[in-house]
Scaffold this active site. Sequence first.
Site, short mmCIF file in Angstrom:
data_model
loop_
_atom_site.label_atom_id
_atom_site.label_comp_id
_atom_site.label_asym_id
_atom_site.label_seq_id
_atom_site.Cartn_x
_atom_site.Cartn_y
_atom_site.Cartn_z
N LYS A 154 -4.08 3.93 2.04
CA LYS A 154 -5.17 2.94 1.28
C LYS A 154 -6.25 3.76 0.58
O LYS A 154 -6.69 3.74 -0.42
CB LYS A 154 -5.93 2.02 2.37
CG LYS A 154 -5.03 1.05 2.90
CD LYS A 154 -5.46 0.15 3.89
CE LYS A 154 -4.57 -0.82 4.69
NZ LYS A 154 -5.09 -1.41 5.83
N ASP A 214 -1.68 4.19 7.82
CA ASP A 214 -1.82 3.06 7.00
C ASP A 214 -3.05 3.49 6.43
O ASP A 214 -3.31 3.16 5.24
CB ASP A 214 -2.00 1.92 8.07
CG ASP A 214 -2.44 0.72 7.34
OD1 ASP A 214 -1.89 0.02 6.71
OD2 ASP A 214 -3.84 0.57 7.36
N GLU A 231 1.13 -3.98 16.07
CA GLU A 231 2.60 -4.15 16.16
C GLU A 231 3.01 -3.66 17.69
O GLU A 231 2.48 -2.82 18.25
CB GLU A 231 3.24 -3.43 15.05
CG GLU A 231 2.65 -3.97 13.85
CD GLU A 231 3.13 -5.13 13.02
OE1 GLU A 231 4.06 -5.74 13.85
OE2 GLU A 231 2.82 -5.78 12.40
N VAL A 272 -5.30 -2.88 -0.48
CA VAL A 272 -6.38 -2.07 0.19
C VAL A 272 -7.45 -3.26 0.45
O VAL A 272 -7.90 -3.81 -0.40
CB VAL A 272 -7.09 -0.90 -0.55
CG1 VAL A 272 -8.15 -0.35 0.27
CG2 VAL A 272 -6.06 -0.12 -1.00
N LYS A 303 0.62 -1.19 -0.15
CA LYS A 303 -0.13 0.06 0.05
C LYS A 303 1.07 1.37 -0.02
O LYS A 303 0.42 2.32 -0.90
CB LYS A 303 -1.02 0.10 1.26
CG LYS A 303 -0.34 -0.10 2.55
CD LYS A 303 -1.24 -0.25 3.78
CE LYS A 303 -0.53 -0.87 5.07
NZ LYS A 303 -0.18 -2.02 4.99
N GLU A 359 -4.53 -5.85 -5.59
CA GLU A 359 -5.62 -5.77 -5.25
C GLU A 359 -5.59 -6.12 -3.50
O GLU A 359 -6.47 -5.36 -2.78
CB GLU A 359 -6.40 -7.16 -5.51
CG GLU A 359 -7.96 -7.31 -5.01
CD GLU A 359 -8.77 -6.36 -5.12
OE1 GLU A 359 -9.33 -5.52 -4.49
OE2 GLU A 359 -9.23 -6.05 -6.57
N ILE A 398 -10.84 -8.49 0.86
CA ILE A 398 -11.99 -7.68 0.50
C ILE A 398 -11.68 -7.26 -1.12
O ILE A 398 -10.97 -6.57 -1.18
CB ILE A 398 -12.44 -6.60 1.41
CG1 ILE A 398 -12.59 -6.92 2.75
CG2 ILE A 398 -13.84 -6.04 0.86
CD1 ILE A 398 -12.82 -5.70 3.62
N GLY A 407 -1.77 -9.71 19.46
CA GLY A 407 -1.15 -9.85 17.93
C GLY A 407 -1.76 -8.93 17.01
O GLY A 407 -1.52 -9.07 15.71
#
Length: 432
Positions: free
Chosen positions: A208, A204, A193, A135, A108, A132, A139, A190
């Site tokens: 996207k 992040d 991070e 993002v 991304k 694909e 999905i 988990g």
Amino acid sequence: MANKESIGIGLMGLGVIGGGVAKVLMSKPEALAREAGSRLVLKKVLEIDRSKHGTLGIERSLFTTEFRDIVEDPGIDIIIELIGGEHPAFEYIRECLQRGKHVVTANKEVMSKHWTELQTAADRYKVSLRYEASVGGGIPLIAPFQEDLVANDIRAIYAILNGTTNYILTRMAKEGIDFAEALRKAQELGYAEADPSKDIDGIDAAYKLAILSTIAFSTEIRPEQVYCEGISRLQARDFRYARELGYAIKLLAIAKRAGQYVEARVHPVFIAEESLLAKVDGVYNAINVEGDLVGNVIFYGQGAGPSATSSAVVSDVIKIAQDINRGTVGRARLPQPGGLKVKPMSEVETRYYMRMNVADRAGVLAQISKVLGDHNISISAVIQKESDPTTQTAEIVIMTHPSKEEAVRAALKETERLAVVKEISNFVRVEA
């Protein structure tokens, strides 16, 4: 034209996602071959960490630590980039395209920062670039935007694009805990991070949103043009007050067309608790797209994880293999010259929630209301929530009518200087 007997695959990166992709390629050869029209053969794996050599049942002879061994191999048709990060992934992808290799990536950051350059290179060298998985993980999003929704003028995108932050906000809302405790629980499980900054600061999601907006509005929108604000200022009481007022709090990625402008922003938002996005909890993602023909469309599912992301990566590989066998190449719609402009955040207009700690005495609301009124900010509701007899202070919540961001920020600065205002505790934008 006869189908190729086999199509060679080069894999760069054998981390969690890379390992998942390798496992799919090796565990489902017959099923993949039926869909692709050719056997998909893993030819080389680029992995610097030698401790991973020989894992997952991959022959040691396929491993290399040299990029040249992959990009210069004439038996490799498709290269999958799963190294992550901007460098050297960007340079590797670019050279692969220039050397006539088809590329699939889940990166991304690279795609958001270098979308036009890489798409232009793919077109020039007549190869495919598919992303694909960059993002929404598993999905399906990129293909629908590029293919199924092209007849639409996209009006708006409202999206929960980061599972880590959505999990944290869900815990805060359901358990009444503050941000630090919810983050700690996410890390223990988990979902976050050790350094969660790109998630909790909204970076992040901004990557996207930049990709989706570029495709949806045919205008290159770079990550630095996306206004970005994280979730760390939110407190348990904000969720409590939101619920009392009929709202949920989500970190939303929002892109809206407004005339010749596009709003592109990522930040916490009050949204009506009966809305579909308000009900998306845990690590799930959801994307609401508004088109002039299709109306509202919702995409929902797991936005990350090795299985979901591997699904998207391998699907891209199959589509390229099908194109190779047909003798065709998928072409991207490049941004239109002189397209839409990104609206400055200062010009964005929305409603606001404000939480303040003030002196508990008469006349306080009159002073605050005057400052807001001087900046053309209209109040829709004022609620006193809690008072402290010891400090003689009270907490108040103010909800505004739609107001311009620039005016709200200026008013808050001026309000904070009032002697009766102890603290501007928080302010959050409200999307109806």
